[in-house]
Write an enzyme that holds these catalytic residues in place. Structure first.
Site, PDB file in Angstrom:
ATOM      1  N   LYS A   1     109.211  30.900  60.154  1.00 10.68           N
ATOM      2  CA  LYS A   1     109.826  32.145  59.674  1.00 10.68           C
ATOM      3  C   LYS A   1     111.186  32.354  60.340  1.00 10.68           C
ATOM      4  CE  LYS A   1     108.554  36.336  61.817  1.00 10.68           C
ATOM      5  NZ  LYS A   1     109.711  37.192  62.062  1.00 10.68           N
ATOM      6  N   ASN A   2     111.248  32.114  61.648  1.00 12.54           N
ATOM      7  CA  ASN A   2     112.480  32.404  62.383  1.00 12.54           C
ATOM      8  C   ASN A   2     113.593  31.393  62.121  1.00 12.54           C
ATOM      9  OD1 ASN A   2     111.210  34.620  63.333  1.00 12.54           O
ATOM     10  ND2 ASN A   2     110.975  33.907  65.447  1.00 12.54           N
TER      11      ASN A   2
ATOM     12  N   CYS B   1     109.894  44.797  64.633  1.00 12.91           N
ATOM     13  CA  CYS B   1     108.796  45.199  65.517  1.00 12.91           C
ATOM     14  C   CYS B   1     109.258  46.227  66.534  1.00 12.91           C
ATOM     15  CB  CYS B   1     108.272  43.980  66.260  1.00 12.91           C
ATOM     16  SG  CYS B   1     107.237  42.945  65.248  1.00 12.91           S
TER      17      CYS B   1
ATOM     18  N   ARG C   1     116.134  46.497  71.539  1.00  9.09           N
ATOM     19  CA  ARG C   1     116.729  45.515  70.652  1.00  9.09           C
ATOM     20  C   ARG C   1     118.121  45.899  70.170  1.00  9.09           C
ATOM     21  NH1 ARG C   1     112.076  42.761  67.008  1.00  9.09           N
ATOM     22  NH2 ARG C   1     113.079  40.879  67.674  1.00  9.09           N
TER      23      ARG C   1
ATOM     24  N   ASP D   1     106.932  35.443  71.882  1.00  7.34           N
ATOM     25  CA  ASP D   1     106.102  35.697  70.699  1.00  7.34           C
ATOM     26  C   ASP D   1     104.657  35.235  70.886  1.00  7.34           C
ATOM     27  OD1 ASP D   1     108.264  36.822  69.485  1.00  7.34           O
ATOM     28  OD2 ASP D   1     108.607  35.219  68.036  1.00  7.34           O
TER      29      ASP D   1
ATOM     30  N   ARG E   1     103.659  40.061  58.078  1.00  8.60           N
ATOM     31  CA  ARG E   1     105.097  39.739  58.180  1.00  8.60           C
ATOM     32  C   ARG E   1     105.316  38.292  58.610  1.00  8.60           C
ATOM     33  NH1 ARG E   1     107.800  42.825  62.447  1.00  8.60           N
ATOM     34  NH2 ARG E   1     109.325  41.247  61.906  1.00  8.60           N
TER      35      ARG E   1
END
Ligand code: UD1
Length: 417
Positions: A24-25, A117, A122, A305, A396
């Site tokens: 995903k990233n 999230c 952030r 993560d 997600r």
């Protein structure tokens, strides 16, 4: 909050074969970077998860063509406006990846405060500082930020922290800038390298991906390409941790063990064996691994993560362990939920002290993506029934996590309230 939840009956070892898809990233910044050409960019083997679907929606709002062919995404077309709707920017942090490419293609971008999230402040100062050095004018607004520039120009930029997103944004902004850019102190994550592979395939001139210094010679035009991104090391790591906890034997097709060194060195022992072979790995465990300490950090350190998933495992191992979170300042919200299952976790500012014991199934709520995955993994081992709500967070980043684990003989199902 949605109506769905996962019902898990704990206590079954995992057996069988599964497959991990493109990370995903890696796919998210690629979907942004692909707009740097109007030609077709084919991104192979993508996961069907809501973060990717949302990025596709953002592209559609910018009049970019994005079509699924099985698991491959074909991205093409020329961006014709610079408006990312607030509701889409709000649901995912990755809308920030649009900043660099959109600025290059349209000369002006307004970005609403990005979501994602709830795991810390952030901020995006490193992104903005870098773009400013490349020649962008930055205006901070009450509800976001506006960047404008004619053609960006090369610069030497020192990142104050190796932010993954900022590294990717600045690379994507610099590949078509006039002249040479040197990025110092960048992130070395495999997903950064993968994005660079795509851009190089498109004709960009990038050196040093995977090291702390990246040099870019700007080019006028980029072209179509086909890219196979790195596979998802976080999904693969989640499966490994689950097997370490429950015991069993699982073949993980597509898993690239080289990207999981920090995790594997913690797990490998007489109780956990990894066999690396062409196309994937097989992991086998008797479910009796010893507790270990976790210190998360930028790659190649232990991935933040996987920190919540490791905690879910450690809270059920006999003995004490320490978890220190060094990347995000608010990544322990899920610990409260594990405590509802009986976990003995002392929460300090950036540390957890865990005394492992057997957990009991309970009704718990996912408050973020990886914390939610941790609750699912905890439930796979806990005695009795665990119900995990807030599944939209987990969706997600994991494609049908209930299928992933039920296919490995776990008892887990998606249900409606
Ligand atoms: C990416 C990953 C996410 C992962 C994280 C760290 C994607 C889509 N997401 O997120 O899954 O957890 O890397 O490996 O790839 N920071 C600042 N200023 C900035 C940017 C970041 O202070 O301008 C701080 C953040 O608040 C955080 C730390 O730097 O404390 C790391 O953030 P960063 O590496 O940017 O993470 P993301 O790119 O958001």
């Amino acid at each position: 909050m949605g109506n769905e939840y996962f019902e898990i009956v704990g206590g079954n070892p995992l057996f069988g074969k599964t497959k991990v898809y493109s990370a995903k990233n890696a796919v998210l910044p690629m979907l942004a970077g692909a707009m740097l050409t109007s030609e077709s960019v084919v991104i192979k083997d993508c996961p069907h998860i809501s973060d990717v679907e949302n990025m596709v929606k953002i592209r559609e709002c910018l009049s970019l063509k994005t079509t699924w062919h099985g698991r491959d995404i074909v991205a093409s077309g020329k961006v014709d406006n610079n408006h990312i709707p607030e509701h889409l920017a709000g649901v995912m942090r990755s809308s920030v990846f649009m900043l660099g490419p959109l600025l290059v293609e349209t000369g002006k971008v307004k970005l609403h405060t990005p979501g994602g999230c709830k795991i810390g402040a952030r901020p995006i100062d490193i992104h903005l500082d870098g773009l400013e050095k490349l020649g962008a004018k930055i205006r901070l607004l009450d509800d976001g930020v506006e960047c404008s520039a004619d053609r960006l120009h090369g610069a030497e930029i020192v990142l104050r922290y190796p932010s993954v997103g900022a590294t990717e944004n600045l690379i994507s902004a610099a590949v078509k800038a006039k002249g040479k850019t040197t990025l110092i102190g960048v992130a070395r994550e495999p997903e950064v390298v993968s994005l660079c592979d795509m851009l190089i395939g498109m004709g960009a001139k990038i050196q040093g991906a995977g090291t702390s210094v990246i040099k870019i010679q700007g080019v006028e035009n980029l072209y179509g390409t086909t890219v196979t991104p790195v596979t998802d090391r976080i999904v693969a790591g989640t499966i490994m941790l689950a097997v370490a906890l429950t015991g069993g034997k699982v073949r993980v097709e597509g898993c690239d063990i080289r990207h999981l060194g920090a995790l594997v060195t913690k797990l490998v022992s007489k109780h956990f064996v990894v066999i690396d072979s062409v196309g994937g790995v097989t992991v086998e465990s008797d479910g009796q691994i010893e507790p270990f300490d976790v210190f998360s950090g930028p790659y190649p350190k232990f991935p933040t993560d996987l920190q919540p998933i490791a905690t879910a495992v450690l809270s059920q191992l006999r003995g004490e362990s320490l978890v220190e979170e060094k990347v995000f300042e608010n990544r322990f919200l899920y610990a409260n939920e594990l405590q509802k299952m009986g976990a003995e976790i002392n929460v300090f500012k950036d540390k957890l002290l865990i005394r492992g014991r057997s957990l009991l199934g309970a009704d718990v709520t996912a408050t973020d993506l990886r914390g939610g995955a941790g609750l699912v993994v905890a439930g796979l081992k806990a005695k009795g029934v665990t119900k995990v709500s807030g599944v939209e967070h987990i969706d997600r980043g994991y494609e049908n996590i209930e299928y992933l684990f039920s296919n490995l003989q776990a008892k887990i199902a998606r249900k409606n309230v």
